[in-house]
Every structure is written in C-alpha cells, then in structure tokens.
Design a protein around this motif. Structure first.
Motif: not given
Length: 517
Positions: A310-318, A363-367, A373-374, A430-438
C-alpha cells in the motif's frame, strides 16, 4: 518556453466550464422530523443541504479549470493502449495510456529525473517514462499489476529465438494430457464456474506443462503470463466496473436481463492468438531497438524499482525532496472493487479468499466495504516517529469546509434513505481521509520544482456532485503545493444508468490535475 501554448488551450472555458457544477444549482430544502418516531410532530427540524463551501472552492479554482484539447478519453484511459505493443497484451481497464505519460512529461518536465507512480497498476507510466530516460519507481498493491509489470520486464530481455522454438513445440500439444491436480485453480465463491470443465482442464494442463517441462524461468513466466492474459476471453465472465458480469451460459443465477458475451474463445484458440501477438510485438521491438540503439537514452535499460504494498505505508518511508515527478491515477471514489473485477486473475496467481479480503481492506478506500484506517495510520506514523505529521494531516481533513459539507450532506441523505447504499457516506469519508495522507506525502517527497500529474474523476451520489478535483487541489495547497492547472477533457462523464432517471445526464468533470512544489 511556456508549458502550454495559448493556441493549444481553449481559454474560453476557464470561467465557464462545459456544465455548471450541480452543487451550484438551487437545491430544494429537505425536512427531517425532530423525533423520527413521532410522525405527527409539529416541530420539524428543517435541514437545508448547503453548497456554500463548494461554491467558494469553485470560485477559488475556476481560473485553473481549463479545457485541454490535447486530452481525450482514449488518451486518458486504457483505450489508446489497445494497439500498443506490450501494453495491449493484458486488458487493464483501470490504467491510462502510455501516450498520455509521454505527453505529460514532454509538456511539463522534458528534462528526465526520478518519476514515481504510487498506484502503478501494470506499469504504463513506468515503461513510458523509462523510454524517455527517466528513472522510475512504482508502488502497487495487487498481485495483478505486479505480475504484469514483471512479465513485461522479462519480455524486454527474453531470448526471442528460444521463445519462438518453445512456442512452436507448444502449438503441437494437447494440454489435457498434462493436467495435474497440484496446479488446479483454487476458486473462491465469486469465480467458481467461470470456465467450462473442458477449458479449465486445458488451462490447468497448460500451467502444469509449463511448470514441468519449461526449464528457462523467463520463458516459463512469459508463457504463464500469456495464459493470465486470456482468462476473461475463455471464461463466462466480463469485467464490468464493480463486479464480474456472468454470461447466461454459465448456469449461475442471472440478473433481470440475461447477458451473453459476443464470443467465448476455446483455450487453444485464445492461447495461440495471445502467443502470436506476443511474438509479433517482440520481433517488432527487437528490430526497432537495433535500428535506434545509438539514439536511445542511456537510462533506457534501467528497470523500474517496484514496491508491492500500500502506498499509505510505503510513501512515508521515501526520502524527503527525492522525486521530480509524480504521475498517477488513484482509485476513484466510485465503489469499484478491483479485487472482484480481477478475481479470476488473483485466483490464477494463487490468492485465496482470506488474502483477497485482506487486499480489499488494505487498498485505498473506494468501496463500501472498506473500514476506517485512521487507527492504523495514527499508529503507523507514531511508529515512524512522525506523530506530528499525522496530527497535521488529520487536522486538515477535519477542518476542510467543502469536504465536511459533502460528508454532512451524504450523511443526511443516508438518514433519508436517498443513498442506494447506506455506506456510501462512510466510503467517501474514508477515501478523502486516506487521500489527504497520500497528498501530504507527495508534498513531502517532491523536490522543489517537482510536479504531480493526477488523473481522477469527480463522482456523484444521489444526484449530489462531489468535486474531487477541487477538494484534492485545495488539500494539496494546504500542504504547500500550487495548483497549476485542472485540465478537463472536452467531454465529461455522464450519470450512471441508475441515476439517469432521477437526475438527468449532467456531466461531471473528467480531469488531470497538475500541481507543483
């Protein structure tokens, strides 16, 4: 040189987009009783859905909303990949075209650097950018995209003569004779019965043959990828947005209107056609590389760096300030569940029911099935020593007026029974919450002068337009990015058939956002 020449942009659309957003039109008030159980109450509480915050947001960004005639639906979707070598092997409808990648890079940042796609799918952005000399990094959660990307990497270095020899042998084989139960597909409920008994036996026989008799790892994996690419062609199913549509010949329970595919190919016909297509593309690519070897960028042979997860986990490590260009298309907030759409392919790759359920939640919340995931995000940022970053992103989400306006209205519609699924409001939250972090991580990892190009669609529920482009662009600016353009296509996206009767065919913007640091 200007990024976009005036001749290429129809600036008459800047202040007057093709259709006024629905939230700017007059919305009739709705009534909700103070005590829902007391239908005779004489003191109703009147709730009037408001669009004030979204209207203000539209006014803020309307000068950036520009129709770009260079963009078309074909270019911004997988359609333009249908005739392209390599990318046409597997029909990945959720991707964009490689031509779009080339256009965006040559238009916005022609000097190569490091490109990241955090929702890389089957690797269209990675391969197109590599061809222009870019170093590329991809993040993809689903095994479907990882397998397709790795297969293409194999194809680019395969021994074509040896591959042709193996294919010539394969075309003489009756794969039913090589069937072995150890390679049988482990179906999950939503894929059971997808193939006729005969075709599945041939498919499993082919898989068994490849594992037992093809010793070269690269050739074996490319042969297996060929079978992976034809699963839909030989099945009773067709990918259809949120789910698999079943042919009436499948024997499964049917919808109100029976569906029948145009043609269901036999396994021998389908695999021979796919192998011929692969060989043809490889031969053509080999000739092209020979002709233009001296003029190719030196970085052309550098493989993409690929992360699965998940990019929610990998992006913060870059690393901070390490990326020149982010080019991506995240899942849309449209209820499409890729773990169901690509269920056949996931089963082919050995995924079991529990693993697929886990993927759906990761996966990113889209369903509507995605859970909040907070708590996990808070704990994860805390473990990285970045709790203050979590607090900042969480605050921006909570304080964003237009976003909270949308969520409040959807919650109101939920209480009134207007939503076709009561969990839509929570999904949008949830979608927008996660996209805020992305989006926050984009701002952190981009170099100064770096660019984000994102393909995304606005959505609508119960007739209520959700301006995804405006909300995400405003959030991006909260994190220090600048919105250069919100490029729109000449033709937007109409209502779904379910909403057409109640709300007409008012179009939604289909956009490519351009942000810079």
């Amino acid at each position: 040189m200007p990024i976009v020449r005036s001749k290429a942009i129809d600036r008459s659309t800047i202040s007057k987009p093709s259709s006024m957003p629905l939230f700017m039109k007059e919305i009739p008030p709705t009534i909700e009783l103070a005590n829902d159980s007391d239908r005779t109450s004489i003191n109703p509480v009147q709730i009037i859905p408001t669009s004030l915050s979204r209207t203000a947001l539209y006014e803020k960004f309307k000068s950036k909303i520009i129709h770009n005639p260079s963009l078309s639906r074909n270019l911004v979707s997988f359609q333009a990949n249908k005739q392209a070598p390599f990318s046409a092997w597997f029909k990945y409808k959720e991707g964009f075209s490689e031509r779009l990648v080339t256009y965006l890079l040559q238009t916005l940042k022609p000097q190569p650097g490091i490109l990241l796609d955090p929702f890389s799918g089957v690797g269209a952005s990675l391969f197109a950018a590599s061809g222009l000399g870019w170093e590329t990094i991809g993040i993809e959660l689903l095994q479907v995209g990882i397998f397709a990307t790795k297969a293409r990497l194999i194809a680019q270095k395969i021994d074509i003569n040896l591959f042709n020899k193996v294919i010539a042998e394969i075309k003489q084989i009756n794969f039913a004779e090589y069937y072995h139960p150890s390679h049988a597909l482990q179906h999950i409920p939503i894929t059971r019965g997808a193939f006729s008994v005969v075709e599945e036996e041939l498919l499993v026989g082919y898989i068994s043959y490849c594992h037992k008799f093809v010793m070269n790892d690269d050739i074996r994996n490319l042969l297996l990828y060929a079978a992976f690419c034809i699963l839909e062609d030989i099945s009773y199913t067709r990918k259809d947005g949120q789910y698999l549509r079943w042919d009436s010949r499948s024997g499964r329970s049917l919808g109100k209107i029976p569906f029948e595919k145009r043609e269901i190919l036999t396994f021998p016909d389908a695999i021979h056609q796919k192998l011929n297509q692969i060989v043809s593309d490889l031969d053509a690519s080999s000739i092209q590389l020979d002709l233009f070897a001296d003029s190719l960028p030196s970085q052309f042979t550098v493989n993409p760096k690929l992360y699965q997860g998940s990019c929610l986990e990998i992006l913060p490590t870059l690393q901070e300030n390490s990326i020149d260009f982010v080019l991506t298309s995240p899942p849309y907030a449209n209820r499409y569940d890729y773990t169901r759409t690509y269920a056949l392919e996931l089963v082919f790759l050995g995924c079991r029911e529990e693993e697929i359920k886990h993927l759906r939640q990761t996966m990113l919340s889209c369903t509507v099935e995605n859970r909040d995931k907070r708590p996990q995000l808070e704990q994860y940022y805390k473990s990285l020593g970045r709790l203050q970053d979590f607090i900042k992103v969480d605050y921006i989400f909570q304080q964003h007026e237009a976003l909270q306006e949308v969520i409040t209205i959807l919650e109101t519609y939920k209480k009134q029974g207007k939503l076709n699924n009561a969990k839509v409001a929570k999904m949008v939250h949830n979608y927008f919450y996660e996209m805020c972090f992305v989006t926050y991580e984009f701002a952190r990892i981009l170099k100064p002068g770096g660019i984000v190009a994102m393909v995304n669609d606005n959505v609508r529920y119960a007739g209520e337009e959700i301006p995804v482009d405006l909300i995400l662009s405003d959030i991006a600016e909260s994190f220090g990015l600048t919105t250069r353009y919100i490029w729109t296509l000449g033709r937007g996206k109409g209502n779904s058939s379910q909403q057409m009767g109640d709300h007409g065919r008012s179009e939604l913007r289909k956009c490519v956002y351009i942000w810079e640091k």
